[in-house]
Design an enzyme around this catalytic site. Sequence first.
Site, mmCIF file in Angstrom:
data_model
loop_
_atom_site.group_PDB
_atom_site.id
_atom_site.type_symbol
_atom_site.label_atom_id
_atom_site.label_comp_id
_atom_site.label_asym_id
_atom_site.label_seq_id
_atom_site.Cartn_x
_atom_site.Cartn_y
_atom_site.Cartn_z
ATOM 1 C CB THR A 1 11.979 66.464 67.035
ATOM 2 O OG1 THR A 1 11.724 65.695 65.850
ATOM 3 C CG2 THR A 1 11.527 65.667 68.242
ATOM 4 C CB THR B 1 25.584 70.293 70.421
ATOM 5 O OG1 THR B 1 25.477 69.017 69.773
ATOM 6 C CG2 THR B 1 26.182 71.299 69.467
ATOM 7 C CE1 TYR C 1 22.402 68.193 60.962
ATOM 8 C CE2 TYR C 1 20.485 68.959 59.746
ATOM 9 C CZ TYR C 1 21.043 68.186 60.753
ATOM 10 O OH TYR C 1 20.223 67.402 61.539
ATOM 11 N N GLY D 1 22.978 64.203 73.620
ATOM 12 C CA GLY D 1 22.243 65.321 73.016
ATOM 13 C C GLY D 1 20.751 65.233 73.318
#
Length: 310
Positions: free
Chosen positions: A174, A36, A144, A11
Amino acid sequence: MKKILITGGSGFLGSHLCKRLHREGHQVICLDNNYTGNLANISSLIKEERFQFVEHDIREPVEFEVDEIYNLACPASPPHYQLDPLYTIETSYLGAKNTLELAKKNNAKILQASTSEVYGDPQVHPQTEQYWGHVNPIGPRACYDEGKRISETLFVNYQRRFSIQTKIIRIFNTYGPFMHPEDGRVVSNFIIQALKGENLTIYGDGSQTRSFCYVDDLIEGMIRLMNSSSNITGPINIGNPNEFTIKELAEKIIAKINSSSSITFQELPKDDPLQRKPDISLAKKHLNWHPEIELEQGLEKTIEYFKQKI
Ligand code: UDP
């Protein structure tokens, strides 16, 4: 040389961590199911000695001999983690459990990638690690937020029960090269839209704030936490405390790219946090860490990456 397992290694953050630790001379096992993540992110490593890619879903147990584990596996952008909420919950919880079991067997140090989302839509500003948060447990972000919260709970209880060396980092927004171009995050969305001359899509009126940390700073903080003395377990916030409204970010990106794009306003997603800014006093004190790359410079590097990419 340490033998280090990184879950979620293909990732965005995982691939940066793999490259950094490999460069430092460690043996790196990158584990991912590419839900992902993307092998293209680690293509520079794939044939290297001391690097191994293992395709595996961390909801299933793992067997390795390792000295350290970084548990990063989980879809992390709101559109991605909301795509299949049950998958996100299982990956958070079972991923934490399976990696903790592995740490227990190996007597390995283990770091959990937690998130500023544990603070929900915060009513305390900036957010310190002492703040318990303001999370809607049944909202669209809960898969999440609550997944990451229970993972923290699991970590501290494994540490109390089995004396495992655990570390928890709370990662704030980030950005940087190797972000997934379609993960719907604000920095990548805006840069791609501005490069293509499309309108930048601000959700809400753009007055909500975020504090953006460049990826290299984040990775440095994460490694410092892993290498810190055993009494430093966290949770520790890692992020850049310079706060911007989303509208300011859009204007900055348009100006930097000298783009012909303008801005359109769309509906604000439900439970979208109105403000977010880390208090990084603990990271400064315990890790001697602070971010070094400010938004202007980080955006330039990220824009360069996406220019090549599209
Ligand atoms: N956002 C936006 N336009 C976009 C993508 C995101 O205005 O194209 C907003 C989003 O509603 C949120 C902020 O930007 O307020 C940060 O969103 P992101 O998905 O990057 O991360 P979050 O901090 O919400 O997890």
